[in-house]
Write a protein that holds these residues in place. Structure first.
Motif, short mmCIF file in Angstrom:
data_model
loop_
_atom_site.label_atom_id
_atom_site.label_comp_id
_atom_site.label_asym_id
_atom_site.label_seq_id
_atom_site.Cartn_x
_atom_site.Cartn_y
_atom_site.Cartn_z
N LYS A 111 6.92 0.87 93.19
CA LYS A 111 5.69 0.24 92.73
C LYS A 111 4.49 1.15 92.94
N THR B 283 2.70 -2.52 90.53
CA THR B 283 3.16 -2.36 89.14
C THR B 283 4.41 -1.50 89.11
N GLN B 284 5.49 -2.08 88.61
CA GLN B 284 6.75 -1.37 88.48
C GLN B 284 7.47 -1.87 87.24
N HIS C 26 5.75 1.97 86.03
CA HIS C 26 4.40 2.40 85.66
C HIS C 26 4.46 3.84 85.15
N THR C 27 3.39 4.26 84.50
CA THR C 27 3.35 5.57 83.86
C THR C 27 2.25 6.44 84.47
N ASP D 141 -4.86 10.05 83.81
CA ASP D 141 -4.88 8.59 83.95
C ASP D 141 -6.29 8.12 84.28
N TYR E 242 -2.72 5.33 87.40
CA TYR E 242 -1.48 5.06 86.67
C TYR E 242 -1.83 4.21 85.47
N ASN F 222 -0.08 0.95 82.82
CA ASN F 222 1.01 0.03 82.48
C ASN F 222 1.76 0.62 81.30
N LEU F 223 3.01 0.23 81.14
CA LEU F 223 3.81 0.76 80.05
C LEU F 223 3.33 0.26 78.69
N SER F 224 3.32 1.16 77.72
CA SER F 224 3.02 0.79 76.35
C SER F 224 4.28 0.16 75.74
N LYS G 137 8.14 0.88 76.89
CA LYS G 137 9.06 -0.20 77.24
C LYS G 137 10.36 -0.07 76.46
#
Length: 130
Positions: free
Chosen positions: A82, A86-87, A89-90, A100, A105, A107-109, A113
């Motif tokens: 995490k 958030t896990q 994450h990018t 970033d 970090y 969130n995934l797009s 995903k």
């Protein structure tokens, strides 16, 4: 695939290209790799333009690393830990998260995903008969 010196053949620490990791599975342009030793450098460069690496530890997926057309790392999706709850994450950037936002970090797009799902399907179905 080996640390920070793929384009020159030798890393900053003197490790030859290909000595840090070994391939455990390949599917198209995606290579699943594992470290040869605990002290292996992180994947920063490649000799294959646009390659996607998936680092694996035991049977667990650790991260997905994207390389650009210049053979340099541009993005990492961390799957195994995490970052501020958030896990996965990018992180965007060659070094880690220099591209970033202030939170360090992203969130995934939707596209990321889909890549995580694709990588998981390849990995967890690798022993099934086709």
């Amino acid at each position: 695939m080996g640390g920070r010196g793929a384009s020159s053949g030798v890393s900053d620490k003197g490790n030859a290209y290909g000595s840090q990791y070994h391939t455990v599975l390949k599917s198209g342009n995606i290579k699943f790799v594992t470290k040869n030793s605990r002290d292996s450098e992180t994947l920063m460069e490649t000799m294959t333009s646009g390659r996607v690496y998936v680092t694996v530890g035991g049977d667990e997926l650790k991260s997905i690393i994207y390389m650009d057309k210049n053979n340099k790392r541009v993005k990492t999706i961390d799957l195994d830990h995490k970052h501020k709850d958030t896990q996965p994450h990018t992180h965007h950037g060659y070094f880690h998260n220099e591209n970033d936002s202030a939170k360090g970090y992203a969130n995934l797009s939707t596209e990321e995903k889909k890549m995580v799902e694709r990588v998981e399907n390849i990995w967890y179905n690798r022993h099934s008969k086709r």
